[in-house]
Scaffold this motif. Sequence first.
Motif, mmCIF file in Angstrom:
data_model
loop_
_atom_site.group_PDB
_atom_site.id
_atom_site.type_symbol
_atom_site.label_atom_id
_atom_site.label_comp_id
_atom_site.label_asym_id
_atom_site.label_seq_id
_atom_site.Cartn_x
_atom_site.Cartn_y
_atom_site.Cartn_z
ATOM 1 N N GLY A 256 88.122 23.384 90.708
ATOM 2 C CA GLY A 256 86.888 23.212 89.962
ATOM 3 C C GLY A 256 85.815 24.151 90.457
ATOM 4 O O GLY A 256 86.095 25.121 91.153
ATOM 5 N N VAL A 257 84.590 23.832 90.094
ATOM 6 C CA VAL A 257 83.437 24.637 90.493
ATOM 7 C C VAL A 257 82.699 23.921 91.614
ATOM 8 O O VAL A 257 82.446 22.717 91.530
ATOM 9 C CB VAL A 257 82.485 24.865 89.300
ATOM 10 C CG1 VAL A 257 81.289 25.706 89.739
ATOM 11 C CG2 VAL A 257 83.225 25.542 88.149
ATOM 12 N N VAL A 258 82.361 24.671 92.634
ATOM 13 C CA VAL A 258 81.655 24.110 93.784
ATOM 14 C C VAL A 258 80.564 25.090 94.194
ATOM 15 O O VAL A 258 80.735 26.309 94.058
ATOM 16 C CB VAL A 258 82.623 23.803 94.938
ATOM 17 C CG1 VAL A 258 83.332 25.061 95.408
ATOM 18 C CG2 VAL A 258 81.921 23.115 96.087
ATOM 19 N N GLN A 259 79.484 24.568 94.703
ATOM 20 C CA GLN A 259 78.374 25.422 95.122
ATOM 21 C C GLN A 259 78.664 26.055 96.479
ATOM 22 O O GLN A 259 79.403 25.488 97.297
ATOM 23 C CB GLN A 259 77.095 24.605 95.194
ATOM 24 C CG GLN A 259 76.570 24.163 93.834
ATOM 25 C CD GLN A 259 75.188 23.560 93.936
ATOM 26 O OE1 GLN A 259 74.734 23.158 95.005
ATOM 27 N NE2 GLN A 259 74.493 23.507 92.810
ATOM 28 N N GLN B 5 94.837 33.914 94.938
ATOM 29 C CA GLN B 5 94.893 35.226 94.312
ATOM 30 C C GLN B 5 93.681 35.423 93.429
ATOM 31 O O GLN B 5 93.290 34.517 92.678
ATOM 32 C CB GLN B 5 96.176 35.370 93.486
ATOM 33 C CG GLN B 5 96.432 36.766 92.968
ATOM 34 C CD GLN B 5 97.810 36.898 92.357
ATOM 35 O OE1 GLN B 5 98.406 35.925 91.891
ATOM 36 N NE2 GLN B 5 98.350 38.106 92.371
ATOM 37 N N VAL B 6 93.105 36.617 93.535
ATOM 38 C CA VAL B 6 92.037 37.032 92.627
ATOM 39 C C VAL B 6 92.567 38.181 91.796
ATOM 40 O O VAL B 6 93.499 38.889 92.211
ATOM 41 C CB VAL B 6 90.763 37.436 93.392
ATOM 42 C CG1 VAL B 6 90.212 36.250 94.162
ATOM 43 C CG2 VAL B 6 91.034 38.603 94.325
ATOM 44 N N ASP C 7 85.767 32.851 98.453
ATOM 45 C CA ASP C 7 86.864 31.887 98.347
ATOM 46 C C ASP C 7 87.249 31.622 96.895
ATOM 47 O O ASP C 7 88.221 30.898 96.633
ATOM 48 C CB ASP C 7 86.474 30.561 99.020
ATOM 49 C CG ASP C 7 86.249 30.719 100.504
ATOM 50 O OD1 ASP C 7 85.209 30.198 100.999
ATOM 51 O OD2 ASP C 7 87.079 31.353 101.175
ATOM 52 N N THR C 8 86.498 32.178 95.963
ATOM 53 C CA THR C 8 86.829 32.020 94.557
ATOM 54 C C THR C 8 88.172 32.675 94.265
ATOM 55 O O THR C 8 88.370 33.850 94.552
ATOM 56 C CB THR C 8 85.735 32.649 93.678
ATOM 57 O OG1 THR C 8 84.521 31.914 93.847
ATOM 58 C CG2 THR C 8 86.144 32.621 92.206
ATOM 59 N N ALA C 9 89.093 31.892 93.704
ATOM 60 C CA ALA C 9 90.440 32.392 93.447
ATOM 61 C C ALA C 9 91.241 31.305 92.729
ATOM 62 O O ALA C 9 90.792 30.156 92.629
ATOM 63 C CB ALA C 9 91.145 32.760 94.751
ATOM 64 N N VAL C 10 92.408 31.697 92.266
ATOM 65 C CA VAL C 10 93.390 30.703 91.847
ATOM 66 C C VAL C 10 94.218 30.350 93.087
ATOM 67 O O VAL C 10 94.743 31.244 93.754
ATOM 68 C CB VAL C 10 94.303 31.233 90.732
ATOM 69 C CG1 VAL C 10 95.352 30.185 90.370
ATOM 70 C CG2 VAL C 10 93.479 31.615 89.504
#
Length: 126
Positions: free
Chosen positions: A10-13, A39-40, A90-93
Motif C-alpha cells: 500500500g501507500v505509506v508516508q 524491484q523498481v 523503499d518504493t518498489a514491488v
Amino acid sequence: QVQLVESGGGVVQPGGSQRLSCAASGLPERYYAIGWFRQVPGMEREGVSCISGSDGSTYYADSVKGRFTISRDSVNNTVYLQMNRLDSEDTAVYYCAAGHQGPYWLCKYTDYVDYWGHGAQVTVSS
C-alpha cells in the motif's frame, strides 16, 4: 501446487511503517528458506531479507539493516517483513520467494529461487 501469496502492500508516508505477509502453501519441503525481494522499473530484482526454514537464521541487505525485520510463523507457514522508517527509496514491488538454499544464497542470487509470489506494491510517499 506451490503458492506464495503476498499481502500488506500500500501507500505509506516517509518515516512510517508497513508489514508485509507471505502465506506459503504446497512447498515440497518444510525447510525451504523464504525471502523478500523488491524491484523498481528498469532495475534488477534485489534480495531484501531472507529467513531459513530450519534454524531461523536471517540475511538482510545493507540498505535495510536496522529498519526491516523478517520473521517466520512456521505453524501458519507465513513469513512477515516488518518495515520501519520507510523512505522513498523503499518504493518498489515486493516479491515473496522460496528456495532450498540458505537465506544468504537465496537473497543474493535469484537463480536459487524456486518459487515466486506475484508481488505487492509498496509506495512511500507524502
